[in-house]
Design a protein around this motif. Structure first.
Motif, PDB file in Angstrom:
ATOM      1  N   CYS A 245       0.843  -1.194   0.000  1.00 45.88           N
ATOM      2  CA  CYS A 245       0.000   0.000   0.000  1.00 45.88           C
ATOM      3  C   CYS A 245       0.877   1.242   0.000  1.00 45.88           C
ATOM      4  O   CYS A 245       1.990   1.241   0.517  1.00 45.88           O
ATOM      5  CB  CYS A 245      -0.959   0.017   1.196  1.00 45.88           C
ATOM      6  N   ALA A 246       0.368   2.311  -0.602  1.00 45.79           N
ATOM      7  CA  ALA A 246       1.095   3.581  -0.646  1.00 45.79           C
ATOM      8  C   ALA A 246       0.084   4.708  -0.719  1.00 45.79           C
ATOM      9  O   ALA A 246      -0.708   4.783  -1.665  1.00 45.79           O
ATOM     10  CB  ALA A 246       2.032   3.623  -1.851  1.00 45.79           C
ATOM     11  N   ALA A 247       0.078   5.569   0.300  1.00 48.93           N
ATOM     12  CA  ALA A 247      -0.799   6.737   0.298  1.00 48.93           C
ATOM     13  C   ALA A 247      -0.169   7.825  -0.570  1.00 48.93           C
ATOM     14  O   ALA A 247       1.017   8.129  -0.430  1.00 48.93           O
ATOM     15  CB  ALA A 247      -1.015   7.246   1.718  1.00 48.93           C
ATOM     16  N   ILE A 248      -0.950   8.399  -1.458  1.00 50.90           N
ATOM     17  CA  ILE A 248      -0.427   9.484  -2.280  1.00 50.90           C
ATOM     18  C   ILE A 248      -0.944  10.831  -1.814  1.00 50.90           C
ATOM     19  O   ILE A 248      -0.577  11.864  -2.367  1.00 50.90           O
ATOM     20  CB  ILE A 248      -0.800   9.266  -3.757  1.00 50.90           C
ATOM     21  N   SER A 249      -1.789  10.831  -0.786  1.00 53.15           N
ATOM     22  CA  SER A 249      -2.304  12.061  -0.194  1.00 53.15           C
ATOM     23  C   SER A 249      -2.957  11.699   1.124  1.00 53.15           C
ATOM     24  O   SER A 249      -2.873  10.550   1.574  1.00 53.15           O
ATOM     25  CB  SER A 249      -3.326  12.724  -1.138  1.00 53.15           C
ATOM     26  N   GLY A 250      -3.631  12.644   1.707  1.00 51.66           N
ATOM     27  CA  GLY A 250      -4.359  12.366   2.933  1.00 51.66           C
ATOM     28  C   GLY A 250      -5.643  11.610   2.702  1.00 51.66           C
ATOM     29  O   GLY A 250      -6.315  11.209   3.656  1.00 51.66           O
ATOM     30  N   ARG A 251      -5.993  11.400   1.416  1.00 54.91           N
ATOM     31  CA  ARG A 251      -7.284  10.762   1.116  1.00 54.91           C
ATOM     32  C   ARG A 251      -7.181   9.517   0.246  1.00 54.91           C
ATOM     33  O   ARG A 251      -8.036   8.640   0.319  1.00 54.91           O
ATOM     34  CB  ARG A 251      -8.207  11.766   0.414  1.00 54.91           C
ATOM     35  N   TRP A 252      -6.162   9.418  -0.605  1.00 53.78           N
ATOM     36  CA  TRP A 252      -6.110   8.324  -1.562  1.00 53.78           C
ATOM     37  C   TRP A 252      -4.996   7.345  -1.218  1.00 53.78           C
ATOM     38  O   TRP A 252      -3.869   7.730  -0.946  1.00 53.78           O
ATOM     39  CB  TRP A 252      -5.882   8.827  -2.991  1.00 53.78           C
ATOM     40  N   ILE A 253      -5.317   6.049  -1.297  1.00 56.19           N
ATOM     41  CA  ILE A 253      -4.347   4.982  -1.014  1.00 56.19           C
ATOM     42  C   ILE A 253      -4.357   3.988  -2.167  1.00 56.19           C
ATOM     43  O   ILE A 253      -5.411   3.446  -2.523  1.00 56.19           O
ATOM     44  CB  ILE A 253      -4.684   4.242   0.300  1.00 56.19           C
ATOM     45  N   PHE A 254      -3.182   3.740  -2.739  1.00 57.70           N
ATOM     46  CA  PHE A 254      -3.022   2.714  -3.762  1.00 57.70           C
ATOM     47  C   PHE A 254      -2.702   1.389  -3.051  1.00 57.70           C
ATOM     48  O   PHE A 254      -1.830   1.355  -2.174  1.00 57.70           O
ATOM     49  CB  PHE A 254      -1.881   3.061  -4.715  1.00 57.70           C
ATOM     50  N   VAL A 255      -3.369   0.310  -3.446  1.00 56.62           N
ATOM     51  CA  VAL A 255      -3.196  -0.999  -2.804  1.00 56.62           C
ATOM     52  C   VAL A 255      -2.882  -2.054  -3.861  1.00 56.62           C
ATOM     53  O   VAL A 255      -3.589  -2.163  -4.873  1.00 56.62           O
ATOM     54  CB  VAL A 255      -4.459  -1.418  -2.020  1.00 56.62           C
ATOM     55  N   SER A 256      -1.828  -2.829  -3.634  1.00 56.11           N
ATOM     56  CA  SER A 256      -1.529  -3.983  -4.486  1.00 56.11           C
ATOM     57  C   SER A 256      -2.444  -5.129  -4.077  1.00 56.11           C
ATOM     58  O   SER A 256      -2.292  -5.695  -2.995  1.00 56.11           O
ATOM     59  CB  SER A 256      -0.065  -4.424  -4.317  1.00 56.11           C
ATOM     60  N   ASP A 257      -3.380  -5.442  -4.936  1.00 55.64           N
ATOM     61  CA  ASP A 257      -4.320  -6.552  -4.711  1.00 55.64           C
ATOM     62  C   ASP A 257      -3.666  -7.788  -5.329  1.00 55.64           C
ATOM     63  O   ASP A 257      -3.998  -8.224  -6.431  1.00 55.64           O
ATOM     64  CB  ASP A 257      -5.648  -6.204  -5.372  1.00 55.64           C
TER      65      ASP A 257
END
Length: 669
Positions: A245-257
């Motif tokens: 997982c990697a947050a790119i802001s205070g609201r959006w999180i990218f997740v490796s599924d």
């Protein structure tokens, strides 16, 4: 703030003023929100749905272990041999490269940049090392807490510049002082945590056991599991083995599924906003197709996400497509069902008729039972699914059949639930080969965690983490405890009998096989195979004939092991995709796999090739059954030397339809 207007104003005047004030408030609020969004969301919400466009890739001949972002743009990758690469963009994506060789013991597991020249590296030996890339001095170790830890992921806290660490051994997340690594606070309750990031006022953790993205809050002792995002499945918003997982802001999180072979974007408000990715349709395919993605890095300089695929020894770069361009099919595909593949472990029954094959499928968290007497084994039943109730699993991690007459029974290690479950296949060999639900029945189950509390020699500072297992003909069951690198012994009634190993005698045991009155154990950490007797005696199998690296380690990583009826030891090499036979004198012959880089095909799916093989089993007739995990297939070497394959169609060799006379007679020197 609105306030009541003076009563002496005319109604019309009051209305106009009220409208003016409300309009001014809305305009002011909208402007303020826009400024906040611009400063905290590098990717606007309307752009999120356009992410997933393939921008490039980078491959390595040596498998990468971990990646992290760089402070001034770009990313760093550390390979399993300790080579550190710093990649920044020049004329094209990440074409400016610096390389360093880090002197670290063991194999790296995670990576984080602390300063311009200093990196923090976790290892499979439970160490956290601060390394200066411009210094010849030895790395400085950050002291672990009592009971040690198993670092598998690292991240910065943007709010206070401290370090976050995922300790898989205790199922715990640590916040550490960024200067010396002193613990500041921690969160517990995780089953199989894989990565961590910070978004807004919370920390988020991907957990393979819970199959969720779980928030944590400062000052609390455990994660907020009731507020977790996702659940097990394949539909958008559901997860299967989340690995990064990697947050790119205070609201959006990218997740490796990971096991859905895609990347999902979650909002901290709990909604899955977008996803992209398709399982590679052809072996080794990239160009936006994904194969078990794990680590993620967002590079703000180039506005791309770097996705690590350890199984393919590569990263792929993704960005947002232009608003006017048409999306790639990989962005639009919305799976609703889980598509499972063979896991790294399977087992053959030992009955006199020998007709069953039981395979772990971690994607769907189940065990598939097949009749193996035809060229392509036929599925006759399955058992499992995600959960903690009886006959369900949270990451099945080991399997083997007991040796008994009558209906055959197999035992499954259920890592996430820290238990063993025994099942009976109520199918006779002479029965018609068709699928019949419910022929596989639960016999008994035992909670290893509860059992350990009552057995003094089983007690450990870390929770039990059951892995691979094997069953002796006597009924003795040996289960690898990954958290303490030892083997727990039980009888077929699940009553404890003792323990083997521990105290540093094993480092990272990954496979175990029955061997008369003892066990063969493949240790990926020391790159050795050992034979342990039930009395605690141990002997190292002589593998010195296999090429050695400059550091003295064998140029192979054992992943599966078994004793052949002729007395030789058969074992798989996950590093270079090979199958070996070693006799009592140490003479080692290569049976399958490429012998030189020139022999390696582009797809790694040739008749004699393996790609990231897992466990193997020897049938009663001497045939060898190998899990070719990276190719989603099984490979069988018959007693007469004939090779056959079964599994995912696109990963089967071209020779499958045009048989060749070539056979394998025990290996080649």
């Amino acid at each position: 703030m609105l306030r009541r207007l003076p009563a002496k104003l005319l109604p019309e005047t009051g209305f106009l003023i009220l409208v003016f004030l409300i309009s001014g408030l809305v305009l002011s609020t909208g402007s303020s929100l826009a400024l906040v969004q611009k400063s905290t969301d590098p990717i606007p919400v309307e752009e999120l749905e356009r992410w997933g466009q393939f921008r490039g890739e980078q491959k390595w001949s040596i498998p990468p272990a971990a990646i992290c972002g760089l402070q001034n743009g770009g990313y760093a990758v550390i390979l399993i041999d300790g080579t550190l690469e710093l990649r920044r963009s020049g004329e094209s994506f990440f074409d400016s490269v610096q390389r360093f060789s880090l002197k670290i013991p063991g194999q790296p597991t995670c990576l984080l940049q602390l300063t311009e020249n200093r990196f923090l590296v976790g290892t499979d030996r439970g160490q956290l090392l601060s390394c200066d890339v411009n210094s010849e001095s030895s790395p400085m170790e950050w002291a672990p807490p009592s009971g040690g830890w198993k670092p598998v992921a690292l991240a910065h806290r943007s709010s206070n510049s401290q370090v976050l660490l995922v300790d898989q051994r205790h199922g715990q997340i640590w916040e550490l002082d960024s200067e010396k690594g002193n613990p500041l606070q921690s969160w517990t309750g995780f089953i199989d945590p894989t990565d961590v990031t910070e978004a807004g006022n919370s920390i988020y953790v991907t957990d393979r056991g819970w199959q969720r993205l779980i928030p944590c809050v400062d000052g609390e002792k455990s994660g907020r599991f009731e507020e977790a995002l996702g659940d097990h499945g394949a539909s958008p918003g559901l997860l299967a083995g989340p690995g990064g997982c990697a947050a790119i802001s205070g609201r959006w999180i990218f997740v490796s599924d990971t096991e859905n072979h895609r990347v999902q974007i979650f909002g901290t408000h709990g909604i899955a906003l977008h996803h992209w990715g398709l399982h590679a349709l052809l072996p080794r395919e990239s160009s936006g197709r994904l194969h078990y993605p794990t680590g993620l890095v967002y590079d703000a300089e180039s506005r791309v996400v770097i996705v690590l695929e350890v199984s393919e020894s590569r990263v792929q770069y993704f960005g947002a497509r232009d608003a006017e361009s048409r999306p790639d099919p990989a962005e639009l595909w919305a799976r609703v069902d889980l598509i499972s593949h063979y896991g790294k472990h399977w087992a053959l029954d030992r009955g006199p008729d020998g007709f069953l094959l039981a395979v772990l499928e971690p994607d769907s968290e189940r065990v598939v039972v097949l009749d193996r007497r035809s060229e392509t084994p036929v599925e006759i039943d399955d058992v499992g699914g995600h959960g903690s109730k009886a006959a369900l699993f949270r990451t099945p991690s080991g399997i083997d059949f007991l040796n008994r007459s009558g209906f055959q029974r197999f035992v499954v290690a259920d890592r996430g639930n820290r238990r063993l479950q025994m099942f009976e296949v109520r199918r006779r060999p002479e029965a018609r080969v068709i699928r019949e639900s419910w022929i596989t029945a639960l016999v008994r189950s035992v909670d290893l965690g509860d059992l350990a509390k009552t057995i003094p020699e089983w007690k450990s500072p870390a929770p039990l983490r059951p892995g691979a297992l094997a069953c002796l003909d006597s009924g003795t069951i040996g289960v690898i405890d990954e958290s303490s690198a030892r083997v727990l012994l039980l009888n077929d009634r699940f009553q404890p009998m003792g323990v083997l190993g521990g105290s540093g005698s094993l480092e990272r045991p990954v496979a175990i096989a029955a061997d008369g009155d003892g066990f063969l154990i493949a240790d990926a950490g020391t790159r050795q195979i050992l034979r342990w007797g039930l009395d605690g005696s141990s002997k190292q199998i002589d593998l010195s004939a296999v090429r050695q690296q400059p550091d003295g380690k064998m140029e192979a990583i054992p992943a599966g092991v078994a004793r052949h009826p002729d007395g030789t030891v058969i074992w798989t090499d996950a590093l270079k995709g090979r199958l070996f036979r070693t006799d009592s004198s140490g003479r080692t012959l290569q049976i399958l796999g490429s012998k030189s880089p020139e022999e390696v095909s582009g797809t790694r799916t040739g008749e004699r090739e393996l790609f990231n093989p897992g466990s193997l089993q020897i049938a009663g007739d001497g045939s060898m059954w190998v899990v070719d995990f990276g190719n989603h297939r099984g490979v069988v070497i018959e007693k007469n030397g004939k090779i056959r394959h079964f599994g995912s169609g696109s990963y089967l060799p071209a020779a499958q339809s045009e048989p060749k006379p070539e056979s394998v007679q025990g290996g080649e020197s």
